[in-house]
Design a protein around this motif. Sequence first.
Motif, short mmCIF file in Angstrom:
data_model
loop_
_atom_site.label_atom_id
_atom_site.label_comp_id
_atom_site.label_asym_id
_atom_site.label_seq_id
_atom_site.Cartn_x
_atom_site.Cartn_y
_atom_site.Cartn_z
N GLU A 279 -62.64 -91.30 -31.97
CA GLU A 279 -62.67 -89.96 -31.36
C GLU A 279 -63.72 -89.09 -32.06
O GLU A 279 -64.38 -88.26 -31.42
N ASP A 280 -63.89 -89.26 -33.37
CA ASP A 280 -64.90 -88.48 -34.11
C ASP A 280 -66.31 -88.79 -33.61
O ASP A 280 -67.12 -87.88 -33.40
N THR A 281 -66.61 -90.08 -33.42
CA THR A 281 -67.93 -90.46 -32.90
C THR A 281 -68.12 -89.92 -31.49
O THR A 281 -69.19 -89.41 -31.14
N PHE A 282 -67.07 -90.01 -30.68
CA PHE A 282 -67.13 -89.48 -29.31
C PHE A 282 -67.50 -88.00 -29.33
O PHE A 282 -68.39 -87.56 -28.60
N LYS A 283 -66.83 -87.24 -30.21
CA LYS A 283 -67.09 -85.79 -30.29
C LYS A 283 -68.51 -85.50 -30.76
O LYS A 283 -69.13 -84.53 -30.35
N LYS A 284 -69.02 -86.36 -31.64
CA LYS A 284 -70.36 -86.14 -32.19
C LYS A 284 -71.44 -86.48 -31.15
O LYS A 284 -72.34 -85.68 -30.89
N VAL A 285 -71.31 -87.65 -30.54
CA VAL A 285 -72.33 -88.11 -29.58
C VAL A 285 -72.31 -87.28 -28.29
O VAL A 285 -73.34 -87.02 -27.70
N PHE A 286 -71.12 -86.85 -27.89
CA PHE A 286 -71.00 -86.12 -26.62
C PHE A 286 -70.61 -84.66 -26.83
O PHE A 286 -69.86 -84.08 -26.05
N LYS A 287 -71.14 -84.06 -27.88
CA LYS A 287 -70.74 -82.71 -28.28
C LYS A 287 -70.80 -81.69 -27.12
O LYS A 287 -69.85 -80.98 -26.86
N LYS A 288 -71.92 -81.64 -26.42
CA LYS A 288 -72.03 -80.68 -25.31
C LYS A 288 -72.32 -81.41 -24.00
O LYS A 288 -72.96 -80.89 -23.10
N SER A 289 -71.85 -82.63 -23.92
CA SER A 289 -72.19 -83.52 -22.80
C SER A 289 -71.21 -83.42 -21.64
O SER A 289 -70.04 -83.08 -21.83
N PRO A 290 -71.65 -83.76 -20.42
CA PRO A 290 -70.72 -83.82 -19.29
C PRO A 290 -69.65 -84.90 -19.48
O PRO A 290 -68.61 -84.87 -18.83
#
Length: 310
Positions: A279-290
């Motif tokens: 979940e941490d990587t998800f939040k980092k890679v897709f921080k402001k992503s659709p």
Amino acid sequence: MNQSKSTYSHIIKTEAKRLGFLSCGISKAEFLEDEAPRLEKWLNNNRHGEMQYMENHFDKRLDPTKLVEGSKSVISLLLNYFPSEIQNENSYKLSKYAYGTDYHFVIKDKLKSLLRFIQNEIGEVNGRAFVDSAPVLDKAWAAKSGLGWIGKHSNLLTQQVGSFYFIAELIVDLELEYDTPVTDHCGTCTACIDACPTEAIIQPYVVDGSKCISYLTIELKENIPTSFKGKLDDWMFGCDVCQDVCPWNRFSKSHNEPLFNPHPELLDMTKKDWDEITEDTFKKVFKKSPVKRTKYSGLKRNINFIKNNI
């Protein structure tokens, strides 16, 4: 406000280009007579699956004067998102529009700047900005404004740049010079229909939304039906197949919007990386992503479905 409608239209289109939009077309704000029976039939046949919001505001969806008081014109705008670099091949796939910052933020800012410009240059003009988050038939307005034609895959197409762009609108209470629609150039081509992994394009110009991979991986909140086993073609968020195979997209050129550039880690991730994503990587890679729309749990669901249903 004593200048001509054509002068106003010209300065609006010039400013739209300066703001980075691909193109700008203008049509009269009025009831979309041709779209009404099509939309009604599509909804009655449940082609929208669980997208209940498509049933809401039927009248407003077809008539901008019911959506924006006193509206006279719909200014349609296209913004390119075609990336210069594509994900590596040993990876689950992500729709190209989702590589960078969520387009809603990027386009809303540009639309607000355009509206401010119109107010400063022309005078007291009221209007509202729309980026596919309100009951507005974006593609119908873009086609009516001469920006392209609706292809057999139901996306807007142009001969110059294909279809990898976002569509947005400013609906304003200002009379302008109106553009005319262009002709359909799909001809006898059925590339998109033939290539769709789930056969969602049930006939030319009609898409069953409930079968579309974009719907299954983003809109659908329940489990993906097992009838789609082996059919997701490695798409974990969205799908570009019908656009990728379209001959007109040979003319796509990469965008020049820095905010649409992907997170550095995104392009290098392999299937193994995605399988183990935290979940941490998800939040980092897709921080402001659709991609945040499907949430971490939704993305994991999609990846697991692909992995376990080959």
